[in-house]
Write an enzyme that holds these catalytic residues in place. Structure first.
Site, short mmCIF file in Angstrom:
data_model
loop_
_atom_site.label_atom_id
_atom_site.label_comp_id
_atom_site.label_asym_id
_atom_site.label_seq_id
_atom_site.Cartn_x
_atom_site.Cartn_y
_atom_site.Cartn_z
N GLY A 53 6.20 -0.22 -31.97
CA GLY A 53 5.86 -1.27 -32.38
C GLY A 53 4.65 -1.32 -32.92
O GLY A 53 3.64 -0.67 -32.53
N ASP A 90 9.31 -2.22 -35.65
CA ASP A 90 9.15 -3.57 -35.56
C ASP A 90 7.59 -3.97 -35.48
O ASP A 90 6.74 -2.82 -35.24
CB ASP A 90 9.82 -4.25 -34.29
CG ASP A 90 8.97 -3.40 -32.75
OD1 ASP A 90 8.19 -4.06 -32.33
OD2 ASP A 90 9.82 -2.53 -32.42
N MET A 125 6.79 3.61 -25.02
CA MET A 125 6.77 3.83 -23.80
C MET A 125 6.87 5.23 -23.05
O MET A 125 7.04 5.44 -21.96
CB MET A 125 8.13 3.02 -23.45
CG MET A 125 8.25 1.69 -23.76
SD MET A 125 10.03 0.98 -23.53
CE MET A 125 9.72 0.45 -21.55
N GLU A 126 6.35 6.02 -24.01
CA GLU A 126 6.28 7.66 -23.59
C GLU A 126 5.12 8.31 -23.95
O GLU A 126 4.61 9.20 -23.25
CB GLU A 126 7.55 8.19 -24.02
CG GLU A 126 9.02 7.67 -23.63
CD GLU A 126 9.38 6.56 -24.30
OE1 GLU A 126 10.32 5.68 -23.50
OE2 GLU A 126 8.96 6.37 -25.39
N GLU A 130 16.99 9.70 -31.49
CA GLU A 130 15.61 10.20 -32.25
C GLU A 130 15.75 12.09 -32.50
O GLU A 130 14.95 12.44 -33.02
CB GLU A 130 14.55 9.70 -31.29
CG GLU A 130 14.28 8.38 -31.30
CD GLU A 130 13.29 7.89 -30.25
OE1 GLU A 130 12.82 6.73 -30.37
OE2 GLU A 130 13.22 8.56 -29.20
#
Length: 237
Positions: free
Chosen positions: A77, A198, A174-175, A11
């Site tokens: 997602g 996704d 998640m962050e 990233e």
């Protein structure tokens, strides 16, 4: 100074490639690469995955590098049917979806004794990013909404529907909310930029590897143009 955080090397690697006058400092096992992009002072760092890594990274950027703005770039997602793989979500705010202290009367997602439920992100940054997307990433759609974060890779439809119903999120990862929380506590401007890799359901593991690369490309292009466009008020505390 602008801080750029990505959870994974993929990233941020392209951003580091285009940086000039680079200098690397290793703190808490993280490589903080200082330099410039388009004449703007930046520090780019891979935080690692999860809320604790992201929080530690953001606080180091505040304490050791004096950043005035943090941009968190990465993939996520989708939580809405209309947000498709490759599209971009720009944060209006962020919630820690796996925070649960309901036993003490708090709603799910509320960090106890904090004065906000959702951690706000910067309206000005989001507006600039949206304009860039609409002008330069015309093959995808851009959305503005709530980002949900937790130490869970959401890959089943039941969890996805629960998150949508409970929090009204646009995407899950998640962050971002941890970064937004630390930025809020330090009075730093923040924006979470998420490209969809996704659909956060039973197809997630099947889609993820195939679409990750293109999603990251879109994020990197947007982040680079955002750095080029913003004025000095966004990199001075």
């Amino acid at each position: 100074m602008i801080g750029i955080i990505g959870a994974m090397e993929e990233e941020i690697s392209k951003l580091k490639e285009i940086m000039e006058n680079k200098e690397t400092k290793v703190i808490a096992g993280m490589e903080f690469v200082q330099g410039s992009i388009s004449g703007k002072s930046v520090t780019v760092v891979r935080s690692g995955i999860g809320k604790v890594n992201a929080s530690a990274c953001t606080q180091i950027l505040a304490d050791r590098f004096g950043v005035g703005t943090v941009i968190n770039t990465g993939i996520a997602g989708s939580l809405k049917n209309e947000i498709n793989i490759g599209d971009i979500v720009l944060s209006t705010d962020a919630v820690i979806h796996d925070m649960n202290v309901e036993g003490f009367g708090y709603p799910r997602g509320q960090v106890p004794r904090m004065d906000v439920f959702a951690f706000p992100t910067d309206d000005g940054l989001r507006s600039i990013a949206k304009e860039i997307c609409e002008k330069e990433l015309t093959n995808i759609s851009v959305f503005e909404g709530r980002v949900l974060s937790g130490d869970i890779f959401v890959s089943d439809r039941a969890t996805k529907e629960d998150l949508k119903k409970t929090f009204g999120g646009y995407c899950t990862e998640m962050e971002g909310a941890a970064i937004a929380q630390v930025a809020y506590l330090n009075g730093i401007k923040a924006l979470i930029v998420r490209a969809i890799s996704d659909k956060a359901d039973d197809s997630a593991s099947m889609d993820y590897a195939e679409f990750e690369r293109k999603a990251i490309e879109n994020c990197v292009k947007l982040t680079t143009r955002l750095i080029e466009t913003i004025d000095t008020s966004y990199y001075c505390q």
